[in-house]
Design a protein around this motif. Structure first.
Motif, PDB file in Angstrom:
ATOM      1  N   LEU A   4       0.436  -1.097  -0.235  1.00 52.61           N
ATOM      2  CA  LEU A   4       0.145  -0.212   0.118  1.00 52.61           C
ATOM      3  C   LEU A   4       0.781   0.764  -0.179  1.00 52.61           C
ATOM      4  CD1 LEU A   4      -2.587   1.473   0.267  1.00 52.61           C
ATOM      5  CD2 LEU A   4      -2.215   1.415   2.581  1.00 52.61           C
ATOM      6  N   ILE A   5       0.492   1.887  -1.107  1.00 54.54           N
ATOM      7  CA  ILE A   5       1.380   3.591  -1.208  1.00 54.54           C
ATOM      8  C   ILE A   5       0.194   4.359  -0.661  1.00 54.54           C
ATOM      9  CG2 ILE A   5       2.449   4.908  -2.111  1.00 54.54           C
ATOM     10  CD1 ILE A   5       3.651   2.671  -4.674  1.00 54.54           C
ATOM     11  N   LEU A   6       0.536   5.215   0.101  1.00 56.16           N
ATOM     12  CA  LEU A   6       0.551   6.772   0.684  1.00 56.16           C
ATOM     13  C   LEU A   6       0.347   7.354  -0.112  1.00 56.16           C
ATOM     14  CD1 LEU A   6       0.174   6.348   4.390  1.00 56.16           C
ATOM     15  CD2 LEU A   6      -1.867   5.205   3.084  1.00 56.16           C
ATOM     16  N   GLY A   7      -0.270   7.632  -1.232  1.00 54.39           N
ATOM     17  CA  GLY A   7       0.651   8.522  -2.431  1.00 54.39           C
ATOM     18  C   GLY A   7       0.368   7.506  -3.631  1.00 54.39           C
ATOM     19  N   ILE A  43      -3.975  -0.452  -7.917  1.00 48.97           N
ATOM     20  CA  ILE A  43      -5.361  -0.233  -7.920  1.00 48.97           C
ATOM     21  C   ILE A  43      -6.007   0.690  -7.035  1.00 48.97           C
ATOM     22  CG2 ILE A  43      -7.236  -1.569  -6.344  1.00 48.97           C
ATOM     23  CD1 ILE A  43      -6.026  -4.338  -6.797  1.00 48.97           C
ATOM     24  N   PRO A  44      -6.373   2.278  -7.762  1.00 49.22           N
ATOM     25  CA  PRO A  44      -6.128   2.960  -7.237  1.00 49.22           C
ATOM     26  C   PRO A  44      -7.753   3.394  -5.859  1.00 49.22           C
ATOM     27  CG  PRO A  44      -6.694   3.919  -8.574  1.00 49.22           C
ATOM     28  CD  PRO A  44      -6.523   2.154  -8.421  1.00 49.22           C
ATOM     29  N   ILE A  45      -6.861   3.711  -4.970  1.00 50.83           N
ATOM     30  CA  ILE A  45      -8.679   4.062  -3.950  1.00 50.83           C
ATOM     31  C   ILE A  45      -9.085   5.390  -3.053  1.00 50.83           C
ATOM     32  CG2 ILE A  45      -9.546   3.093  -1.205  1.00 50.83           C
ATOM     33  CD1 ILE A  45      -7.556   0.674  -1.765  1.00 50.83           C
ATOM     34  N   ARG A  46      -9.388   5.956  -3.786  1.00 48.27           N
ATOM     35  CA  ARG A  46      -9.633   7.422  -3.020  1.00 48.27           C
ATOM     36  C   ARG A  46      -9.965   7.791  -1.902  1.00 48.27           C
ATOM     37  NH1 ARG A  46      -6.608   7.606  -6.684  1.00 48.27           N
ATOM     38  NH2 ARG A  46      -7.660   8.473  -9.501  1.00 48.27           N
ATOM     39  N   GLY A  47      -9.704   9.092  -0.809  1.00 51.03           N
ATOM     40  CA  GLY A  47      -8.818   9.388   0.409  1.00 51.03           C
ATOM     41  C   GLY A  47      -8.304   9.995   0.590  1.00 51.03           C
ATOM     42  N   ASP A  48      -8.865  10.835   2.094  1.00 54.15           N
ATOM     43  CA  ASP A  48      -8.474  11.972   2.517  1.00 54.15           C
ATOM     44  C   ASP A  48      -7.639  11.273   3.769  1.00 54.15           C
ATOM     45  OD1 ASP A  48      -7.201  14.052   3.722  1.00 54.15           O
ATOM     46  OD2 ASP A  48      -8.888  15.603   2.790  1.00 54.15           O
ATOM     47  N   ARG A  49      -6.470  10.934   3.747  1.00 53.81           N
ATOM     48  CA  ARG A  49      -5.107  11.221   4.891  1.00 53.81           C
ATOM     49  C   ARG A  49      -6.082  11.505   6.451  1.00 53.81           C
ATOM     50  NH1 ARG A  49       0.672   9.845   3.904  1.00 53.81           N
ATOM     51  NH2 ARG A  49       0.525   8.974   6.414  1.00 53.81           N
ATOM     52  N   VAL A  52     -10.284   9.922   9.806  1.00 53.53           N
ATOM     53  CA  VAL A  52     -10.377   9.241  10.779  1.00 53.53           C
ATOM     54  C   VAL A  52     -11.075   7.997   9.272  1.00 53.53           C
ATOM     55  CG1 VAL A  52     -10.305   7.352  12.423  1.00 53.53           C
ATOM     56  CG2 VAL A  52      -9.113  10.034  12.571  1.00 53.53           C
ATOM     57  N   GLU A  53     -12.582   7.983   9.126  1.00 51.34           N
ATOM     58  CA  GLU A  53     -12.925   7.624   8.944  1.00 51.34           C
ATOM     59  C   GLU A  53     -12.753   7.108   7.645  1.00 51.34           C
ATOM     60  OE1 GLU A  53     -14.180  10.741   9.745  1.00 51.34           O
ATOM     61  OE2 GLU A  53     -15.296  10.408  10.997  1.00 51.34           O
ATOM     62  N   ASP A  54     -12.022   7.578   6.877  1.00 54.07           N
ATOM     63  CA  ASP A  54     -11.517   7.391   5.344  1.00 54.07           C
ATOM     64  C   ASP A  54     -10.034   6.586   5.875  1.00 54.07           C
ATOM     65  OD1 ASP A  54     -13.232   9.271   3.819  1.00 54.07           O
ATOM     66  OD2 ASP A  54     -11.879  10.174   3.776  1.00 54.07           O
ATOM     67  N   LEU A  55      -8.928   6.877   6.387  1.00 57.08           N
ATOM     68  CA  LEU A  55      -8.359   5.605   7.332  1.00 57.08           C
ATOM     69  C   LEU A  55      -8.791   4.357   7.742  1.00 57.08           C
ATOM     70  CD1 LEU A  55      -5.910   7.844   8.778  1.00 57.08           C
ATOM     71  CD2 LEU A  55      -5.486   6.290   6.293  1.00 57.08           C
ATOM     72  N   THR A  56      -9.514   4.379   8.615  1.00 57.51           N
ATOM     73  CA  THR A  56     -10.648   3.569   8.921  1.00 57.51           C
ATOM     74  C   THR A  56     -11.218   2.202   7.422  1.00 57.51           C
ATOM     75  OG1 THR A  56     -11.160   4.102  10.572  1.00 57.51           O
ATOM     76  CG2 THR A  56     -12.752   1.964  10.213  1.00 57.51           C
ATOM     77  N   ALA A  57     -11.840   3.009   6.632  1.00 56.13           N
ATOM     78  CA  ALA A  57     -12.357   2.521   5.473  1.00 56.13           C
ATOM     79  C   ALA A  57     -11.102   2.152   4.312  1.00 56.13           C
ATOM     80  CB  ALA A  57     -13.258   3.785   4.750  1.00 56.13           C
ATOM     81  N   LEU A  58      -9.729   2.412   4.332  1.00 56.11           N
ATOM     82  CA  LEU A  58      -9.400   2.106   4.003  1.00 56.11           C
ATOM     83  C   LEU A  58      -8.218   0.818   4.883  1.00 56.11           C
ATOM     84  CD1 LEU A  58      -6.657   2.549   1.837  1.00 56.11           C
ATOM     85  CD2 LEU A  58      -5.671   3.756   3.648  1.00 56.11           C
ATOM     86  N   ALA A  59      -8.195   0.954   5.400  1.00 56.93           N
ATOM     87  CA  ALA A  59      -7.452  -0.701   6.100  1.00 56.93           C
ATOM     88  C   ALA A  59      -8.411  -1.918   6.004  1.00 56.93           C
ATOM     89  CB  ALA A  59      -7.892  -0.756   8.026  1.00 56.93           C
ATOM     90  N   VAL A  60      -9.964  -1.490   5.463  1.00 58.72           N
ATOM     91  CA  VAL A  60     -10.867  -2.603   5.365  1.00 58.72           C
ATOM     92  C   VAL A  60     -10.595  -3.282   3.963  1.00 58.72           C
ATOM     93  CG1 VAL A  60     -12.891  -3.463   4.869  1.00 58.72           C
ATOM     94  CG2 VAL A  60     -12.816  -1.840   6.439  1.00 58.72           C
ATOM     95  N   LYS A  83      -1.400   3.932  13.063  1.00 65.16           N
ATOM     96  CA  LYS A  83      -2.817   3.409  14.090  1.00 65.16           C
ATOM     97  C   LYS A  83      -3.896   2.775  13.719  1.00 65.16           C
ATOM     98  CE  LYS A  83      -1.522   5.965  18.627  1.00 65.16           C
ATOM     99  NZ  LYS A  83      -2.320   7.045  19.503  1.00 65.16           N
ATOM    100  N   ALA A  84      -4.256   3.679  12.403  1.00 66.44           N
ATOM    101  CA  ALA A  84      -5.434   2.934  12.004  1.00 66.44           C
ATOM    102  C   ALA A  84      -5.546   1.684  11.190  1.00 66.44           C
ATOM    103  CB  ALA A  84      -6.128   4.184  10.630  1.00 66.44           C
ATOM    104  N   LEU A  85      -4.189   1.538  10.407  1.00 67.34           N
ATOM    105  CA  LEU A  85      -3.890   0.598   9.092  1.00 67.34           C
ATOM    106  C   LEU A  85      -2.279  -0.580  10.555  1.00 67.34           C
ATOM    107  CD1 LEU A  85      -2.395   2.932   6.765  1.00 67.34           C
ATOM    108  CD2 LEU A  85      -4.215   1.205   6.786  1.00 67.34           C
ATOM    109  N   SER A  86      -2.466  -0.076  11.771  1.00 61.51           N
ATOM    110  CA  SER A  86      -1.206  -1.326  12.308  1.00 61.51           C
ATOM    111  C   SER A  86      -1.460  -2.598  12.443  1.00 61.51           C
ATOM    112  CB  SER A  86      -1.409  -0.655  14.163  1.00 61.51           C
ATOM    113  OG  SER A  86      -3.133  -0.844  14.689  1.00 61.51           O
TER     114      SER A  86
END
Length: 335
Positions: A4-7, A43-49, A52-60, A83-86
């Motif tokens: 997973l690349i943040l960016g 595989i692009p996933i859109r969201g704003d880091r 917290v809600e977007d990061l929680t959804a990303l972790a799924v 913390k969200a991705l731990s």
């Protein structure tokens, strides 16, 4: 590996995505979709880091073998992300900066040099560069607090090459291509050691694949190139007939030329370009010749490579009028 690349859509993030795909990895990117374009095959996933809600959804969408963070700029942002991705990743690779060292840019540095202490507030009169280094030191702490020895902290110096969004090499290439008398800072033998974005990406992936841990300073070898090499190569690859007029550091300081900005990559301190990346070299870091990076950057620009409007890009470059005035004063001073 699942990465997973943040960016992942511009400059280093883009280089990481491209190199990872070439190595056969499964690559997911997480961006707002506002800067750059998605690398085909990711595989692009859109969201704003910052959400917290977007990061929680990303972790799924995990789990991943590693997260490569190229966009964490503040301790709070990085702490929230780790913390969200731990529970969704085994490892965390964070791209920091050589600015975390207390002595940069005035003192020579190596992997054992002292790192700035992190405090939420800086001291009175703190410079922008010092604040940036202090914040990045806080980002490193946030990564280490969550992932410990399952993390890698990359501390690159100046990163250059194709898709550069700040535009340091592009500015010099375009200025020299325009011809005429070019204000060249310092002396042609002044050493520099920028590192190609593709070499940073390759080492980041090597560190991920080999389960390395801890901090690594990243820079081209000390003494591998000079400012003269840079500007002469710019002249060669652009086919320019420009004349380089080397003006000494003290005169430029007297004229209040903006270091690092009006003349990109010029900073008249002994430590700016004396960063020893011995630990990374021992772990396999290799750096392509400066001339290759310059030529490839010019080829990218001629292929329609856009500068993406990074906020720091507006700071770069000296105006033709100011350059001419400084050269005229230099001529008069020399008689």
């Amino acid at each position: 590996m699942r990465l997973l690349i943040l960016g992942g859509t511009w400059f280093l993030g883009r280089a990481l995505a491209e190199h990872a795909l070439q190595r056969g990895h499964h690559v997911t990117t997480f961006t707002r979709g506002k800067s750059g374009s998605d690398v085909p095959g990711t595989i692009p996933i859109r969201g704003d880091r910052t959400s917290v809600e977007d990061l929680t959804a990303l972790a799924v969408h995990g789990p991943w073998d590693a997260v490569l963070d190229t966009s964490g700029m503040t301790p709070h942002l990085v702490e929230t992300s780790t913390k969200a991705l731990s529970d969704a990743t085994e490892r965390y690779v964070y791209v920091s900066t050589v600015n975390v060292y207390q002595g940069w840019p005035t003192l020579p540095l190596n992997d054992s040099s002292s790192v700035r202490p992190y405090t939420p507030e800086g001291p009175p009169g703190e410079s922008g560069a010092d604040a940036y280094g202090r914040e990045k030191a806080g980002c490193e702490k946030a990564v280490s607090d969550t992932f410990g020895d399952r993390s890698v902290l990359l501390r690159p110096g100046v990163i250059v090459g194709p898709h550069e969004y700040v535009g340091r090499f592009p500015w010099w290439l375009r200025r020299i291509a325009a011809g005429g008398r070019v204000l060249a800072p310092g002396t042609p033998d002044w050493p520099i050691q920028p590192i190609d974005v593709r070499d940073v990406a390759a080492f980041a992936l090597d560190a991920t694949e080999r389960y390395l841990s801890g901090p690594y300073t990243l820079a081209a070898p000390i003494g591998s190139a000079t400012f003269g090499d840079l500007l002469e190569t710019c002249r060669q690859v652009t086919g320019s007939t420009a004349t380089l007029e080397w003006v000494n550091h003290n005169f430029l300081i007297e004229q209040r030329v903006g270091e690092w900005t009006e003349l990109p990559l010029w900073r008249p301190y002994a430590g700016t370009w004396r960063v020893d990346a011995a630990r990374a070299r021992a772990a396999g870091l290799t750096c392509r010749p400066l001339a290759v990076t310059v030529a490839d950057t010019w080829a990218w620009l001629n292929d329609g490579g856009p500068l993406l409007g990074h906020e720091r890009a507006a700071e770069l470059g000296i105006s033709p009028e100011r350059e001419a005035a400084i050269l005229a004063e230099w001529d008069a001073r020399r008689g």
